[in-house]
Design an enzyme around this catalytic site. Structure first.
Site, mmCIF file in Angstrom:
data_model
loop_
_atom_site.group_PDB
_atom_site.id
_atom_site.type_symbol
_atom_site.label_atom_id
_atom_site.label_comp_id
_atom_site.label_asym_id
_atom_site.label_seq_id
_atom_site.Cartn_x
_atom_site.Cartn_y
_atom_site.Cartn_z
ATOM 1 N N ASN A 34 37.060 61.081 -19.507
ATOM 2 C CA ASN A 34 35.726 60.946 -20.045
ATOM 3 C C ASN A 34 35.893 59.826 -20.797
ATOM 4 O O ASN A 34 36.991 59.608 -21.417
ATOM 5 C CB ASN A 34 35.024 61.858 -20.803
ATOM 6 C CG ASN A 34 34.501 63.079 -19.682
ATOM 7 O OD1 ASN A 34 33.904 62.868 -18.658
ATOM 8 N ND2 ASN A 34 34.410 64.196 -20.114
ATOM 9 N N ASN B 281 33.132 69.453 -15.762
ATOM 10 C CA ASN B 281 32.653 69.227 -17.312
ATOM 11 C C ASN B 281 32.858 70.655 -18.171
ATOM 12 O O ASN B 281 32.682 71.647 -17.810
ATOM 13 C CB ASN B 281 31.031 68.725 -17.152
ATOM 14 C CG ASN B 281 30.693 68.223 -18.588
ATOM 15 O OD1 ASN B 281 30.857 68.621 -19.523
ATOM 16 N ND2 ASN B 281 30.130 67.069 -18.568
ATOM 17 N N ALA C 265 49.943 63.415 -20.831
ATOM 18 C CA ALA C 265 50.446 64.322 -21.818
ATOM 19 C C ALA C 265 50.061 64.638 -22.982
ATOM 20 O O ALA C 265 50.796 65.076 -24.044
ATOM 21 C CB ALA C 265 52.036 63.930 -21.950
ATOM 22 N N TYR D 27 24.844 64.189 -23.754
ATOM 23 C CA TYR D 27 26.266 64.302 -23.880
ATOM 24 C C TYR D 27 26.955 63.336 -23.068
ATOM 25 O O TYR D 27 26.476 62.110 -22.997
ATOM 26 C CB TYR D 27 26.703 65.630 -23.560
ATOM 27 C CG TYR D 27 28.206 65.910 -23.954
ATOM 28 C CD1 TYR D 27 28.733 65.888 -25.369
ATOM 29 C CD2 TYR D 27 29.009 66.524 -23.178
ATOM 30 C CE1 TYR D 27 29.943 65.977 -25.567
ATOM 31 C CE2 TYR D 27 30.269 66.465 -23.557
ATOM 32 C CZ TYR D 27 30.746 66.503 -24.949
ATOM 33 O OH TYR D 27 31.826 66.651 -25.116
ATOM 34 N N ARG E 12 2.856 64.534 -21.288
ATOM 35 C CA ARG E 12 2.446 63.222 -21.978
ATOM 36 C C ARG E 12 3.601 62.794 -22.304
ATOM 37 O O ARG E 12 3.963 61.518 -22.361
ATOM 38 C CB ARG E 12 1.655 63.779 -23.295
ATOM 39 C CG ARG E 12 0.159 63.932 -22.982
ATOM 40 C CD ARG E 12 -0.520 64.216 -24.228
ATOM 41 N NE ARG E 12 -0.259 62.950 -25.373
ATOM 42 C CZ ARG E 12 0.257 63.050 -26.565
ATOM 43 N NH1 ARG E 12 0.982 64.128 -26.884
ATOM 44 N NH2 ARG E 12 0.162 62.060 -27.304
ATOM 45 N N ARG F 97 39.768 61.057 -32.129
ATOM 46 C CA ARG F 97 40.117 60.687 -30.752
ATOM 47 C C ARG F 97 38.547 61.122 -29.794
ATOM 48 O O ARG F 97 38.676 62.246 -29.152
ATOM 49 C CB ARG F 97 41.060 61.565 -30.210
ATOM 50 C CG ARG F 97 41.622 61.086 -28.849
ATOM 51 C CD ARG F 97 42.471 62.204 -28.089
ATOM 52 N NE ARG F 97 41.701 63.243 -27.981
ATOM 53 C CZ ARG F 97 41.018 63.772 -26.713
ATOM 54 N NH1 ARG F 97 40.564 62.708 -25.987
ATOM 55 N NH2 ARG F 97 40.296 65.102 -26.747
ATOM 56 N N GLU G 269 36.786 69.788 -32.089
ATOM 57 C CA GLU G 269 36.376 68.862 -30.936
ATOM 58 C C GLU G 269 36.875 67.375 -31.104
ATOM 59 O O GLU G 269 36.795 66.847 -32.216
ATOM 60 C CB GLU G 269 34.824 68.627 -30.743
ATOM 61 C CG GLU G 269 34.315 67.988 -29.690
ATOM 62 C CD GLU G 269 34.503 68.664 -28.267
ATOM 63 O OE1 GLU G 269 34.824 67.818 -27.312
ATOM 64 O OE2 GLU G 269 34.619 69.906 -28.182
ATOM 65 N N ASP G 270 37.756 66.771 -30.342
ATOM 66 C CA ASP G 270 37.967 65.254 -30.196
ATOM 67 C C ASP G 270 38.951 65.107 -31.692
ATOM 68 O O ASP G 270 38.792 64.235 -32.037
ATOM 69 C CB ASP G 270 36.855 64.530 -30.152
ATOM 70 C CG ASP G 270 36.343 64.454 -28.946
ATOM 71 O OD1 ASP G 270 36.940 65.049 -27.661
ATOM 72 O OD2 ASP G 270 35.437 63.789 -28.461
ATOM 73 N N ARG H 23 11.264 65.492 -34.375
ATOM 74 C CA ARG H 23 9.913 65.896 -34.817
ATOM 75 C C ARG H 23 9.563 67.214 -34.202
ATOM 76 O O ARG H 23 8.758 67.990 -34.620
ATOM 77 C CB ARG H 23 8.872 64.766 -34.291
ATOM 78 C CG ARG H 23 8.642 64.668 -32.771
ATOM 79 C CD ARG H 23 7.391 63.510 -32.591
ATOM 80 N NE ARG H 23 7.040 63.484 -31.238
ATOM 81 C CZ ARG H 23 7.850 62.703 -30.213
ATOM 82 N NH1 ARG H 23 8.721 61.979 -30.969
ATOM 83 N NH2 ARG H 23 7.572 62.588 -28.920
ATOM 84 N N LYS I 122 27.319 68.393 -28.503
ATOM 85 C CA LYS I 122 27.894 69.707 -28.036
ATOM 86 C C LYS I 122 26.890 70.703 -28.350
ATOM 87 O O LYS I 122 26.684 71.744 -27.525
ATOM 88 C CB LYS I 122 29.302 69.938 -28.706
ATOM 89 C CG LYS I 122 30.379 69.275 -27.828
ATOM 90 C CD LYS I 122 30.876 69.922 -26.789
ATOM 91 C CE LYS I 122 32.270 69.249 -25.971
ATOM 92 N NZ LYS I 122 32.751 69.808 -25.123
ATOM 93 N N ALA J 58 44.815 67.509 -24.127
ATOM 94 C CA ALA J 58 44.090 67.985 -22.829
ATOM 95 C C ALA J 58 45.077 68.323 -21.851
ATOM 96 O O ALA J 58 45.103 69.161 -21.249
ATOM 97 C CB ALA J 58 43.036 67.005 -22.430
ATOM 98 N N ASP K 261 38.252 72.889 -27.780
ATOM 99 C CA ASP K 261 37.565 72.745 -26.616
ATOM 100 C C ASP K 261 38.315 71.758 -25.676
ATOM 101 O O ASP K 261 38.553 71.946 -24.530
ATOM 102 C CB ASP K 261 36.322 72.028 -26.655
ATOM 103 C CG ASP K 261 35.309 72.034 -25.378
ATOM 104 O OD1 ASP K 261 35.371 73.013 -24.764
ATOM 105 O OD2 ASP K 261 34.764 71.117 -24.964
ATOM 106 N N ASP K 262 38.998 70.829 -26.372
ATOM 107 C CA ASP K 262 39.790 69.864 -25.592
ATOM 108 C C ASP K 262 40.981 70.394 -25.031
ATOM 109 O O ASP K 262 41.631 70.282 -23.819
ATOM 110 C CB ASP K 262 40.091 68.575 -26.597
ATOM 111 C CG ASP K 262 39.033 67.758 -27.250
ATOM 112 O OD1 ASP K 262 38.073 67.416 -26.332
ATOM 113 O OD2 ASP K 262 38.917 67.778 -28.227
#
Length: 623
Positions: free
Chosen positions: A464, A509, A345, A143, A88, A196, A285-286, A122, A214, A348, A308-309
């Site tokens: 990205n 990724n 540079a 993501y 549905r 960033r 992150e970022d 929900r 994430k 990352a 993670d970066d």
């Protein structure tokens, strides 16, 4: 009737470890969904249950549950299976999916995100069931790249709270604030300061969308219990002038804190969350480049955390680079001979170079000469051109990879040489993009790769979101022909090269690695996340591909296999944590028991502890 704590112990004994209740969350008990789990005890019923996404089943409540939870008359009479419910739900989503197949647009992507987000609001179990079963289709929606759009429009899309917000205005209050979150246990936090976001820059409080996305992948890929994850935004202001003057902006409208003021906010946050949840894992992150590495070094030997970066991006890139060596038909040890030009540079880019250099050093024996040999394989180009020792005010993290005058003169280059000049003169085996500059790998740059010393050069356009990719696979294959290896950070379709040939686009990724790193750290109970654990994760991913795959130019597996990939990576991380004597065990599993496990037993242990989206049988009990 036994009390709550007695009931919990009773369920634990009956469930043989595969049990439903663990800790109270806002008047209910969280559950870990496994096949054959005993009932989950809840302390609310009636309309309150229907408004609770953690326990709402919608039309999936059985008639017995409807009776005992006072739901009769509040739902249509037909009891539906979860499969029927998904059918549905998918009707509306499929309509937008068809439009997206004709060519995804911002409108179609955001429409699909809204539909999925409403389901998340929900009915969490059904949301994750849809996401897990269709991960290849919907990972790009929850993501990257769609999350970039969501972050840009966050103030207009915000409907209900998800996660926590700590701001510069909350200094001195964070230790008490953290107890406002209803979960007695949190396993995983993803935190950003919004400075960033992807390649979009400073989006301030809008960056919470990254943390939410994430953690959706942590649940879908790693089976982290969704009731034990927490997205966090640390709002220290924004330097985005548009947001500073936008009356609809939801964050602090002041310029970013800097220096010791900034550090004091992050320090207070870390102290607060680890005081309440000592076993939590925090993924940064970022964060903008100037803080990413500094915060990593500040906390990594004290807390269970990683960036993670810096580390995740590096690990995925290393796995791809090792795969590229295999795809070139060369022995893995030849990775130490690869000439790699790196465009970018930032945190990352330098994170990848540092990790790749350490991998080469290990292969060469970890000697002083090994360090020099590894360092010489990298040519780093930033917005000002080739990075050399002549550069003024060079970033300390980048300094080890700045070329000496002797090195550059041998190739007829100099400080600030353009990317085209560097590629033309160095003739690299790999061109690696982490610049966040869309189209940087122009036709002229790609043409220069025709003279590569490798018969099968590799192009990694890793930035990205999609618009920031250094080039597309279609551009790369059209210029260089079929005999290349291509990888990107965002999803692209494979390229039809004619005559039955396919140009494979490998999406490098971070979601291949970070769920396994987090899950493996959690299940090992490791005190910190070591370089060895991260290296084990990358090597596990690199080894996942068959020889037949890599010879076709396929260096990353299909996202559809992400749960199995994550299980393998998490098992490798657990094994490495045990080897390094960092493991302290997980809940009922001691470090000593982990040490005695075989490789197969560790993989089985990991799989058994991955949450699954199964409706629990709910039983009401008064507090």
């Amino acid at each position: 009737m036994p009390c709550c704590s007695q009931m919990t112990r009773l369920l634990a004994r009956r469930g043989g470890g595969r049990w439903a209740a663990a800790s109270r969350i806002g008047g209910i008990r969280e559950f870990a969904a496994f096949e054959g789990s005993p009932p989950a005890i809840v302390h609310k019923r009636g309309i309150d249950i229907l408004h609770d996404p953690w326990f709402n089943k919608g039309t999936g409540f059985s008639m017995t549950e409807r009776d005992r939870l006072d739901l009769r008359g509040l739902l249509p009479p037909n009891v539906m299976t979860s499969e029927q419910q998904i059918q549905r739900f998918m009707v509306d989503l499929e309509r937008w999916k068809k439009s997206a197949r004709d060519g995804p647009t911002d409108t179609t992507s955001l429409a699909m995100w809204r539909i999925l987000n409403r389901l998340h609001d929900r009915n969490e179990t059904m949301y994750y069931k849809v996401l897990i079963e269709n991960i290849e289709d919907y990972a790009p929606i929850v993501y990257t790249p769609t999350v970039g759009l969501v972050c840009q429009k966050f103030s207009g899309l915000y409907r209900r709270p998800r996660g926590m917000y700590f701001s510069a205005e909350d200094r001195g209050e964070m230790m008490s604030m953290v107890y406002n979150w209803p979960a007695e246990q949190v396993d995983m936090i993803v935190v950003t300061d919004g400075s960033r976001i992807l390649g979009l820059g400073d989006l301030g409080v809008h960056g919470i969308g990254i943390a939410i996305g994430k953690l959706d992948l942590y649940v879908a890929a790693a089976g982290i219990n969704p009731q034990r994850v927490l997205p966090v935004m640390i709002d220290v202001g924004t330097n985005n002038e548009k947001l500073l003057h936008d009356p609809m902006y939801l964050g602090l409208q002041q310029h970013r804190l800097e220096g010791e003021e900034y550090l004091s906010v992050i320090d207070e946050f870390m102290d607060a969350v680890f005081t309440r949840w000592p076993q939590v894992i925090v993924q940064f992150e970022d964060f903008q480049t100037k803080w990413a590495s500094k915060l990593l070094q500040r906390y990594r030997n004290t807390y269970r955390m990683f960036n993670d970066d810096v580390q995740g991006t590096a690990g995925v890139a290393i796995a791809g680079l090792l795969g590229a060596v295999r795809a070139q038909g060369r022995p893995m040890l030849d990775f130490t001979k690869q000439k790699i030009v790196v465009a970018g540079a930032g945190s990352a880019g330098i994170g990848v170079v540092s990790t790749a250099s350490k991998t080469m050093e290990r292969m060469l024996g970890n000697t002083e000469s090994a360090f020099e040999s590894a360092r010489s394989q990298f040519w780093v180009v930033d917005a000002s051109g080739l990075l050399t020792e002549e550069r003024k005010n060079i970033d300390p993290d980048a300094r080890p990879y700045a070329k000496s005058l002797k090195e550059v003169s041998r190739y007829g280059l100099q400080e600030g040489a353009s990317l085209i000049e560097v590629v033309k003169k160095v003739r690299p085996d790999v061109l690696l993009g982490l610049s966040a500059v869309g189209g940087l790998f122009s036709t002229e740059v790609l043409e220069c790769l025709k003279d590569s010393t490798s018969s099968r050069p590799a192009i990694f356009a890793m930035s990205n979101p999609t618009k920031n990719a250094e080039c597309t696979p279609a551009q790369a294959f059209s210029v260089l022909g079929p005999n290349i290896i291509f990888a990107s950070g965002s999803p692209f379709n494979d390229v039809n090269l004619g005559d039955g040939q396919v140009g494979h686009c490998n999406q490098g990724n971070n979601m291949y690695l970070f769920p396994g790193i987090g899950l493996g750290t959690l299940l090992s109970g490791a005190r910190i996340i070591s370089d060895g654990m991260l290296q084990a994760a990358a090597e596990s991913l690199a080894g996942y591909m068959t020889e037949e795959d890599v010879q076709q130019g396929i260096i990353y597996p299909s996202i559809s296999r992400i749960r199995d990939i994550t299980k393998e990576i998490a098992a490798a991380v657990v094994t490495e944590a045990v080897k390094e004597d960092l493991a302290e065990g997980y809940r009922g599993m001691s470090a000593r028991e982990l040490q005695r496990m075989s490789k197969a037993e560790i993989a089985s242990f990991v799989e058994k502890n991955m949450w699954k989206p199964i409706y629990p049988n709910l039983v009401f009990q008064k507090l």
